[in-house]
Design an enzyme around this catalytic site. Structure first.
Site, PDB file in Angstrom:
ATOM      1  N   GLY A  18      23.067  61.475  21.978  1.00  0.00           N
ATOM      2  CA  GLY A  18      24.295  61.898  21.344  1.00  0.00           C
ATOM      3  C   GLY A  18      24.135  62.353  19.910  1.00  0.00           C
ATOM      4  CE1 TYR A 156      33.781  53.254  17.738  1.00  0.00           C
ATOM      5  CE2 TYR A 156      35.817  54.510  17.606  1.00  0.00           C
ATOM      6  CZ  TYR A 156      34.439  54.451  17.521  1.00  0.00           C
ATOM      7  OH  TYR A 156      33.728  55.576  17.197  1.00  0.00           O
TER       8      TYR A 156
END
Length: 243
Positions: A18, A156
């Site tokens: 990624g 998160y």
């Protein structure tokens, strides 16, 4: 103003896939020597080998769990001892486990805090003395979730609010010596370090790609003596239904 990255050394955490892997490739394309860090030794070895084969830059893989402070210190020490200094740290490692607060386990919560907050602190603490010496750059990969409240995965989001606050406060403390940039992408078609992926949720070109975040990382690293304090990468329709 910008400077070439030729002869510079960059450490990238979360470099197995990624954003991290693409940032390492982009930095190498720009001339930097790159040190790739992640828990998966096989994955970062593969990325490092690809960089060595496709660019003129050197690349080494150093298996590292960013939640272990001794491992992070060893990572930075190896980069400095091997290549003579450190010019760029890309604080990218992160996970996104769980979702709803009521359903999130304590283990999921502690893991996310350990990687997304503690890991960035350990890496920053270890790298700062060396970045001061080189007048280097510290890059944090933040998130749209760290700027605007949202109902999905509040923990998160909180870690990314932490990232922004920490990065900006570090900049206030060391800004005379070190450039500090936080990059906030919205959705990115990428895999997270815990195996969770957004690649299946979006078609190519629909949202931000890892390569675009990597370009922003290189842009921040090349700015000197100026710096980019904060850089937002949002898809064009992101705000259509928000206000």
């Amino acid at each position: 103003m910008s400077e070439t990255l030729d002869g510079r050394t960059a450490v990238v955490t979360g470099a197995s896939s990624g954003i991290g892997a693409e940032s390492a490739r982009a930095l190498a394309d720009a001339g930097a020597t790159v040190v790739l860090a992640a828990r998966s030794e096989d994955a970062i070895e593969e990325v490092a080998a690809d960089i060595r084969e496709t660019t003129e830059a050197d690349a080494v893989a150093v298996p590292t769990d960013v939640t272990e402070e001794a491992a992070v210190e060893a990572l930075v020490d190896e980069a400095v001892e091997t290549f003579g200094g450190l010019d760029v740290l890309v604080n990218n490692a992160g996970v996104a486990r769980g979702s709803d607060v009521e359903e999130m386990t304590t283990e999921e919560y502690r893991t996310m805090m350990a990687v997304n907050a503690d890991g960035m602190f350990f890496a920053t603490r270890a790298a700062l003395p060396h970045l001061r010496e080189t007048g280097g750059t510290l890059v944090f990969v933040g998130s749209f979730a760290g700027k605007f409240p949202r109902p999905f995965n509040p923990v998160y989001a909180a870690t990314k609010f932490w990232t922004r606050g920490f990065a900006q406060s570090v900049s206030a403390q060391v800004g005379g010596d070190v450039g500090v940039t936080v990059i906030n992408p919205s959705e990115v078609r990428t895999k997270f370090g815990d195996g969770w992926s957004m690649e299946e949720l979006y078609d190519e070109g629909e949202v931000t790609e890892p390569e675009e975040v990597a370009e922003a990382v290189v842009f921040a690293a090349e700015c000197s003596p100026s710096m980019v304090s904060e850089l937002d990468l949002y898809r064009r329709d992101k705000f259509e239904d928000m206000f």
